[in-house]
Design a protein around this motif. Structure first.
Motif, mmCIF file in Angstrom:
data_model
loop_
_atom_site.group_PDB
_atom_site.id
_atom_site.type_symbol
_atom_site.label_atom_id
_atom_site.label_comp_id
_atom_site.label_asym_id
_atom_site.label_seq_id
_atom_site.Cartn_x
_atom_site.Cartn_y
_atom_site.Cartn_z
ATOM 1 N N HIS A 23 0.871 -1.179 0.000
ATOM 2 C CA HIS A 23 0.000 0.000 0.000
ATOM 3 C C HIS A 23 0.903 1.222 0.000
ATOM 4 O O HIS A 23 1.693 1.416 0.930
ATOM 5 N N GLY A 24 0.799 2.055 -1.038
ATOM 6 C CA GLY A 24 1.755 3.123 -1.232
ATOM 7 C C GLY A 24 1.499 4.385 -0.450
ATOM 8 O O GLY A 24 2.310 5.300 -0.503
ATOM 9 N N GLN A 25 0.385 4.472 0.266
ATOM 10 C CA GLN A 25 0.059 5.686 1.017
ATOM 11 C C GLN A 25 0.283 5.435 2.503
ATOM 12 O O GLN A 25 -0.265 4.498 3.069
ATOM 13 N N SER A 26 1.056 6.299 3.118
ATOM 14 C CA SER A 26 1.375 6.099 4.524
ATOM 15 C C SER A 26 0.249 6.527 5.447
ATOM 16 O O SER A 26 0.198 6.104 6.598
ATOM 17 N N MET A 27 -0.656 7.365 4.959
ATOM 18 C CA MET A 27 -1.759 7.828 5.800
ATOM 19 C C MET A 27 -3.108 7.663 5.131
ATOM 20 O O MET A 27 -4.083 7.316 5.780
ATOM 21 N N SER A 28 -3.197 7.928 3.838
ATOM 22 C CA SER A 28 -4.464 7.785 3.143
ATOM 23 C C SER A 28 -4.862 6.318 3.053
ATOM 24 O O SER A 28 -4.015 5.440 2.864
ATOM 25 N N GLY A 29 -6.150 6.056 3.155
ATOM 26 C CA GLY A 29 -6.632 4.673 3.122
ATOM 27 C C GLY A 29 -6.790 4.107 1.737
ATOM 28 O O GLY A 29 -7.031 2.907 1.587
ATOM 29 N N ILE A 30 -6.683 4.938 0.705
ATOM 30 C CA ILE A 30 -6.880 4.488 -0.674
ATOM 31 C C ILE A 30 -5.627 4.800 -1.475
ATOM 32 O O ILE A 30 -5.188 5.943 -1.541
ATOM 33 N N ASP A 31 -5.063 3.782 -2.095
ATOM 34 C CA ASP A 31 -3.916 3.974 -2.982
ATOM 35 C C ASP A 31 -4.392 3.724 -4.401
ATOM 36 O O ASP A 31 -5.104 2.753 -4.666
ATOM 37 N N TYR A 32 -4.015 4.604 -5.320
ATOM 38 C CA TYR A 32 -4.491 4.476 -6.692
ATOM 39 C C TYR A 32 -3.426 4.957 -7.650
ATOM 40 O O TYR A 32 -2.401 5.523 -7.258
ATOM 41 N N VAL A 33 -3.686 4.741 -8.944
ATOM 42 C CA VAL A 33 -2.761 5.138 -9.990
ATOM 43 C C VAL A 33 -3.587 5.671 -11.150
ATOM 44 O O VAL A 33 -4.722 5.241 -11.373
ATOM 45 N N ASN A 34 -3.028 6.623 -11.892
ATOM 46 C CA ASN A 34 -3.706 7.198 -13.051
ATOM 47 C C ASN A 34 -3.287 6.468 -14.315
ATOM 48 O O ASN A 34 -2.090 6.348 -14.606
ATOM 49 N N PHE A 35 -4.278 5.965 -15.059
ATOM 50 C CA PHE A 35 -4.030 5.339 -16.343
ATOM 51 C C PHE A 35 -4.581 6.231 -17.446
ATOM 52 O O PHE A 35 -5.659 6.817 -17.302
ATOM 53 N N LYS A 36 -3.845 6.307 -18.551
ATOM 54 C CA LYS A 36 -4.311 7.096 -19.678
ATOM 55 C C LYS A 36 -5.280 6.291 -20.516
ATOM 56 O O LYS A 36 -5.009 5.155 -20.888
ATOM 57 N N CYS A 37 -6.432 6.892 -20.808
ATOM 58 C CA CYS A 37 -7.460 6.236 -21.611
ATOM 59 C C CYS A 37 -8.111 7.305 -22.487
ATOM 60 O O CYS A 37 -8.793 8.195 -21.979
ATOM 61 N N GLU A 38 -7.880 7.206 -23.825
ATOM 62 C CA GLU A 38 -8.445 8.169 -24.770
ATOM 63 C C GLU A 38 -8.064 9.596 -24.387
ATOM 64 O O GLU A 38 -8.922 10.478 -24.227
ATOM 65 N N ASP A 39 -6.767 9.802 -24.222
ATOM 66 C CA ASP A 39 -6.223 11.122 -23.900
ATOM 67 C C ASP A 39 -6.714 11.657 -22.557
ATOM 68 O O ASP A 39 -6.640 12.863 -22.302
ATOM 69 N N LYS A 40 -7.213 10.786 -21.711
ATOM 70 C CA LYS A 40 -7.636 11.186 -20.377
ATOM 71 C C LYS A 40 -6.933 10.320 -19.342
ATOM 72 O O LYS A 40 -6.620 9.159 -19.609
ATOM 73 N N GLU A 41 -6.700 10.899 -18.194
ATOM 74 C CA GLU A 41 -6.116 10.143 -17.092
ATOM 75 C C GLU A 41 -7.212 9.783 -16.105
ATOM 76 O O GLU A 41 -7.852 10.661 -15.529
ATOM 77 N N LEU A 42 -7.419 8.483 -15.949
ATOM 78 C CA LEU A 42 -8.452 8.003 -15.050
ATOM 79 C C LEU A 42 -7.806 7.250 -13.896
ATOM 80 O O LEU A 42 -6.967 6.371 -14.123
ATOM 81 N N PRO A 43 -8.160 7.568 -12.656
ATOM 82 C CA PRO A 43 -7.573 6.861 -11.511
ATOM 83 C C PRO A 43 -8.210 5.488 -11.316
ATOM 84 O O PRO A 43 -9.415 5.311 -11.497
ATOM 85 N N VAL A 44 -7.388 4.527 -10.972
ATOM 86 C CA VAL A 44 -7.845 3.167 -10.676
ATOM 87 C C VAL A 44 -7.274 2.767 -9.327
ATOM 88 O O VAL A 44 -6.085 2.953 -9.069
ATOM 89 N N ALA A 45 -8.106 2.219 -8.455
ATOM 90 C CA ALA A 45 -7.682 1.840 -7.110
ATOM 91 C C ALA A 45 -6.771 0.621 -7.153
ATOM 92 O O ALA A 45 -7.015 -0.330 -7.901
ATOM 93 N N LEU A 46 -5.718 0.659 -6.339
ATOM 94 C CA LEU A 46 -4.788 -0.458 -6.221
ATOM 95 C C LEU A 46 -4.970 -1.204 -4.907
ATOM 96 O O LEU A 46 -4.914 -2.432 -4.872
ATOM 97 N N SER A 47 -5.153 -0.461 -3.820
ATOM 98 C CA SER A 47 -5.278 -1.083 -2.500
ATOM 99 C C SER A 47 -6.008 -0.141 -1.563
ATOM 100 O O SER A 47 -6.043 1.074 -1.786
ATOM 101 N N ILE A 48 -6.578 -0.710 -0.524
ATOM 102 C CA ILE A 48 -7.219 0.074 0.523
ATOM 103 C C ILE A 48 -6.794 -0.488 1.874
ATOM 104 O O ILE A 48 -6.445 -1.666 1.991
ATOM 105 N N VAL A 49 -6.816 0.381 2.869
ATOM 106 C CA VAL A 49 -6.594 -0.031 4.252
ATOM 107 C C VAL A 49 -7.880 0.222 5.013
ATOM 108 O O VAL A 49 -8.332 1.362 5.115
ATOM 109 N N SER A 50 -8.474 -0.829 5.508
ATOM 110 C CA SER A 50 -9.671 -0.710 6.330
ATOM 111 C C SER A 50 -9.226 -0.493 7.769
ATOM 112 O O SER A 50 -8.661 -1.386 8.398
ATOM 113 N N SER A 51 -9.479 0.708 8.268
ATOM 114 C CA SER A 51 -8.981 1.061 9.601
ATOM 115 C C SER A 51 -9.766 0.399 10.716
ATOM 116 O O SER A 51 -9.322 0.351 11.856
ATOM 117 N N GLY A 52 -10.963 -0.115 10.400
ATOM 118 C CA GLY A 52 -11.795 -0.689 11.446
ATOM 119 C C GLY A 52 -12.544 0.351 12.239
ATOM 120 O O GLY A 52 -13.236 0.023 13.200
#
Length: 687
Positions: free
Chosen positions: A248-277
């Motif tokens: 999980h690439g985020q040290s504090m945020s619960g959602i880690d994501y990456v931007n993929f290019k699709c039709e000249d647009k950058e769309l974020p896609v989730a990679l991992s989440i941390v469920s804090s409970g």
């Protein structure tokens, strides 16, 4: 778009204003303040650079340039609050900062993405990263300072090229390196030998800074799906550990994501989440997680209700629900034995099957996502919930033979379990917590104990026990061992300190809920119902001290004692201690990890012993042994204590390396058995 996710049908009628969440304006970029001292080479920076939470906004990507980000000093609350990310407002530019802290640039190997400290990034330092294969764990003895630094830098340059994509050895090595540095920093801080006035006080953050400065991490490339080398059920005691191994690439945020290019647009896609409970709703099915989106839903400053925004992590989860891509899920759980400790469990891959919004307690709109675990994966979070019910007496245990194998000798009962066959238990033996028929260790002159009035204090120059340990207190909080040594000297009955002195760890008996269980192919084994942190004391090897002549070597299986521990055996060398060069320490100050016991100790647990007699052999063990000496009746006695080599999940079998008995010639020693440990490093046999 997926039904239920399009702008016209995202919310139930009358619940919240759709335009406030769907129609989101782009955030402004925050231009970092870069002092002149930070624009040069990073080679002159201190390894303890305070770095923390990144800015939420991101500057537009610049071709062939590494984005430079400003960081602020993290706090304890930040690390324990993974969802404290965006609040939906457009941030204002930062005010001028007088005398700013030197900054370093970070780059992502695949995409331009916000990367907090400890995230999936490579530093721009002249020292390249290392992945764990050659980070000093294969050295038997520390080299001189200059030679050690040269060899360390040479290893660092070569390793990242070999294995940027992880692997079990790489992941384990990075985690062991991190924890070894953290333990050393805790030891120095306990002894008031660490300057914490103008630096980050938390040892885990300081250890991460030191590793980041040296480029020590693995799986630095962001990826969808599993992280190589990280197994389902692995546990972590710090959020930084998730970042160091690329889970999980985020040290504090619960959602880690990456931007993929699709039709000249950058769309974020989730990679991992941390469920804090904390923010998430419990589901009856352990394979279903109801996850709350990120962002505040109540503005405390203006005292008005705010809806979460469909941006950043929330937008990434929206896109992932449409793409049906796999998302790594890490569950955060409170340690039952220590409520102040949070443990993170990797629960495997999930997919988002549904999403909706609902009003929170304050009245603001909150995004909800239904994560469903992919079938066919080993149990992880489900095992934790099941173990908690066992320990609380809420669920009956199948295969239970005895509730307490120790018959009250141990303060914590040791259960006996067999859910494999009809065997009713191991052969009879007398349960004993320590050694019988001990022999004085005459090679060490008794010191008649320390004169500490209450408890031994780390850094006390007048404590004779501390001085015998080279001036360092061997343990930190909760009895965690700092480093392997040729010998550890504990306080004993001859010392004036109180019985609860922290330098009596191996004499306190079991502190974990242990159970002896029947394995499928290796007889009886030992495991714990509790999570175990690296360096934790497991147990002593109890039994009868015997002479070498009493160990049967005639090849008759009936006469061979399978419960013998012999310190004179040949053991596979490994490195567990911290690397002094990472902390800019002189290598000579780090004692050797090679055991050098001039007088061998042989213990037989065939007739008397404790749970240690049930630990099986492994060529890749998770437990190691450590010689411990303390005084009784004006004499010194040697004991063998077992400690956790790395973090160990509940219900994981505990194993150690039996070693190889000395034999004449090249033939295998008598009594050798086929090894069934299944490790990639399996030697094929053990004795």
């Amino acid at each position: 778009m997926k039904e239920g996710l399009c702008p016209s049908s995202f919310f139930s009628s009358g619940s919240v204003d759709k335009r406030r969440i769907i129609e989101v304006k782009p955030l402004r970029s925050l231009a970092p303040l870069i002092p002149k001292s930070a624009q040069g080479s990073a080679s002159g920076f201190s390894p303890f650079i305070p770095i923390g939470e990144p800015r939420e906004a991101q500057a537009p990507p610049v071709p062939n340039a590494a984005p430079i980000r400003s960081f602020k000093k993290p706090t304890v609350e930040d690390d324990e609050t993974p969802h404290r990310a965006a609040n939906g407002h457009i941030p204002s530019p930062p005010p001028p900062i007088p005398n700013p802290t030197p900054l370093r640039s970070y780059r992502s190997p695949l995409v331009d993405e916000e990367t907090p400290y400890g995230g999936n990034s490579d530093t721009s330092s002249s020292v390249d990263g290392l992945n764990g294969h050659s980070n000093g764990h294969d050295q038997k003895r520390a080299a001189p300072q200059s030679q050690s630094r040269k060899s360390s830098h040479k290893r660092n340059r070569n390793i990242q090229e070999q294995d940027n994509d992880g692997g079990c050895e790489s992941v384990n090595s990075v985690l062991m390196t991190f924890d070894s540095i953290r333990r050393r920093l805790c030891q120095l801080e306990d002894a008031n030998q660490l300057d914490t006035q103008n630096a980050i006080k938390r040892a885990d953050l300081r250890a991460n800074n030191a590793m980041t400065f040296k480029g020590i991490r693995t799986n630095s490339r962001k990826r969808v799906g599993a992280a190589p080398g990280v197994e389902i059920g692995d546990i972590f005691f710090f959020r930084i550990e998730l970042c160091l191994v690329g889970l999980h690439g985020q040290s504090m945020s619960g959602i880690d994501y990456v931007n993929f290019k699709c039709e000249d647009k950058e769309l974020p896609v989730a990679l991992s989440i941390v469920s804090s409970g904390v923010y998430d709703d419990d589901a009856e099915d352990n394979d279903i997680l109801i996850y709350s989106g990120q962002g505040e839903h109540f503005n405390k400053k203006d005292k008005h209700i705010v809806d979460q925004k469909l941006q950043r992590g929330n937008l990434a989860l929206d896109r992932s629900s449409q793409q049906h891509n796999e998302v790594r899920v890490i569950r955060g759980l409170r340690d039952v034995g220590n409520k102040s400790v949070k443990i993170y469990v990797y629960d495997g891959l999930y997919r988002i099957e549904d999403s909706w919004t609902e009003k929170g307690q304050s009245g603001g709109g909150i995004f909800k996502y239904k994560f469903v675990r992919l079938p066919g994966q080993p149990s992880a979070f489900a095992n934790w919930k099941m173990v908690q019910k066992w320990k609380a007496g809420l669920l009956s245990r199948s295969g239970l033979i005895l509730a307490d194998l120790s018959t009250g000798v141990e303060s914590i009962p040791v259960s006996l379990i067999n859910d494999v066959d009809n065997e009713k238990g191991p052969a009879f033996f007398t349960y004993l917590c320590s050694l019988r028929h001990t022999k004085p260790f005459c090679l060490v002159q008794p010191s008649h104990g320390c004169n500490c009035s209450k408890a031994c204090v780390p850094g006390d120059p007048n404590c004779s026990c501390i001085q015998r340990n080279g001036g360092d207190f061997p343990y930190i909080a909760n009895g965690i061992l700092v480093s392997r040594k040729q010998m550890i000297y504990e306080c004993g009955p001859m010392c004036q300190c109180l019985p609860n002195c922290k330098n009596r760890v191996s004499q306190s008996g079991l502190k974990l809920h242990m159970e002896v269980f029947k394995t499928k192919d290796r007889g009886w084994g030992l495991r714990s119902l509790d999570p175990i942190r690296a360096g934790t004391f497991i147990c002593e090897y109890a039994g009868e001290v015997i002479d070498k002549a009493n160990v049967s070597q005639n090849g008759n299986e009936e006469d061979i004692d399978e419960y013998v521990f012999d310190t004179s055996r040949i053991f596979e060398p490994f490195k567990w201690n911290y690397e002094p060069s990472i902390l800019e320490e002189v290598s000579s100050k780090c004692s050797s990890e090679d055991y050098a016991i001039p007088s061998p100790l042989i213990i037989s647990a065939r007739n008397v012993g404790n749970v240690a007699r049930f630990m099986n052999h492994s060529c890749s063990p998770n437990v190691f042994w450590q010689p411990v000496l303390y005084e009784e009746n004006n004499q010194s006695f040697l004991h063998i204590a077992f400690f956790a080599l790395r973090h160990i999940s509940p219900l994981t079998e505990l194993t150690y390396d039996y070693g190889i008995a000395h034999s004449e010639g090249s033939s295998a020693p008598k009594g050798s058995k086929k090894c069934l440990c299944g490790s990639s490093k399996c030697r094929g046999s053990f004795c």
